[in-house]
Write a protein that holds these residues in place. Sequence first.
Motif, PDB file in Angstrom:
ATOM      1  N   LEU A  41       1.208   0.270   8.933  1.00 18.30           N
ATOM      2  CA  LEU A  41       0.029   0.943   8.387  1.00 18.30           C
ATOM      3  C   LEU A  41      -0.322   2.178   9.211  1.00 18.30           C
ATOM      4  CD1 LEU A  41      -2.403   0.777   6.343  1.00 18.30           C
ATOM      5  CD2 LEU A  41      -3.612  -0.441   8.166  1.00 18.30           C
ATOM      6  N   THR A  87       0.816  -1.210   0.000  1.00 24.54           N
ATOM      7  CA  THR A  87       0.000   0.000   0.000  1.00 24.54           C
ATOM      8  C   THR A  87       0.851   1.261   0.000  1.00 24.54           C
ATOM      9  OG1 THR A  87      -0.117  -0.060   2.429  1.00 24.54           O
ATOM     10  CG2 THR A  87      -1.882  -1.166   1.215  1.00 24.54           C
ATOM     11  N   MET A 102      -6.702  -0.170   4.428  1.00 21.85           N
ATOM     12  CA  MET A 102      -6.465   1.259   4.304  1.00 21.85           C
ATOM     13  C   MET A 102      -7.682   2.032   4.808  1.00 21.85           C
ATOM     14  SD  MET A 102      -4.542   1.641   0.597  1.00 21.85           S
ATOM     15  CE  MET A 102      -5.635   0.554  -0.328  1.00 21.85           C
TER      16      MET A 102
END
Length: 464
Positions: free
Chosen positions: A59, A23, A110
């Motif tokens: 993340l 990501t 996300m």
Amino acid sequence: MEKLRPETVVLEVEGGLLRSSSTFPYFMLVAIEGGGFLRGLILLLLYPVIHFMSNELGLRVMVIVCFLGVRKNGFRVGRTVLPKFMLEDMGLEEFEVVRKVKRKVGVTEMPRVMVESFLGDYLGVEVVVGRELKEFGGFYTGLMEDMEFKDLVFGKDVGGGGGVMGLCSSSKHNKHPVFSQCKEIYLVGEAEKRNKKQVPREKYPKPLIFHDGRLAIRPDPINSIAIFMWLPFGILLSVLRLAIAAGLLFYSTIPLAATGITWKVRGAAPSSSPRPQNSIGQLYICNHKTLLDPNVISLALNRKTASVSYGLSQFSAIISPIKINWLTRNLEEDRKRMEGILSRGEDLVVCAEGTTCREPYLLRFSPLFTELTDIVVPVAIDLHVSMFYATTVSGNKWMDPFYFLMNPHACYELEFLEKVDTSRVRAGDCSRFDMANHVQRQIGKALGFECTMLRRKDKYMMLA
């Protein structure tokens, strides 16, 4: 996989739908396009540390870097920038299965604001299971709400729970509670994803016509390093190129080519020999790629032309080597201004789309040009850039020429087409709209672009 015919598909965005499981490129796009290059540089410097963190911790760090202090109402990257790169990252086989299923649920690690426009607008996903961002005073804090999994995710809003198939990476299906509701799961391995084919543009569920942002390349770690290493040199090079173009103009071809700015000219351009006194200037009609289009046409003709604009920045007008004439959006007044330019014997370049379009599509041509003179010369323009786009909707438009000139390499392609007789419009034998559409089709055919009836208003309604 082609034999599967589920009623509902639950697709993991990162590991199932997209070919890349990382990501980082999407967070880099958020950092640069939503917060600026300094924020992007911070994210890049932290990448080696993030790489060795757990997936969850990494993340959270990326979310803090990218979203901390970003105004919620001003965040448009998820709608205007990310869909382009996600469409280009889709795996063909997974896409073929997903597009045949009526009911779709998207699952992502996300923040939901990054993917919901892509999934909803381009894939018809009804429900997106993702994390919400915390906010304070209208600004994102960079922290995420805990994920909540509701038993009703396959309820009446997506049509019931029969025939539910999961599509996810082999490393995630046991860790995500949503996939426990699937009757069967199709696992996508890392080795398999590396061999996936990209979805061709003509198969997109919805044509990608409008998008924003400055980056023309996918900012994976390697490309991101290249961008930030190039940036200081690109800034200096853009100033040098601008000085060459503004100072030399008709003698700048070789110096600019030596720095990486090139162009190709096809077709027979009208003669540059002096015309008789009191003759009317030549009208050139082109599609619109950047605000530099009239300058490039002038360079190809080897003589100065005039151009017209609605919203060009004052800075861009000052540095332009050719004359800029301002329009008002009042049709009668604008007609008089352009007729005055032509009556003085000045050649005039008009970008008939009224706004730029990056993709291989042509927006509707304004028909005003068909009433100005009896003969127009269509010019088909295409542009290839290597790192940065030279247009923006939500950014600083005065920076457009610098972003174009910062590209390591850029190439303009021009083709002068056969003259078109527009006298029938003024004689009342042809509709001005039909004539404008005819010229649009001629340019579209030369470029291999698809003609649309979309307008400047449609572009700004979507992007701004």
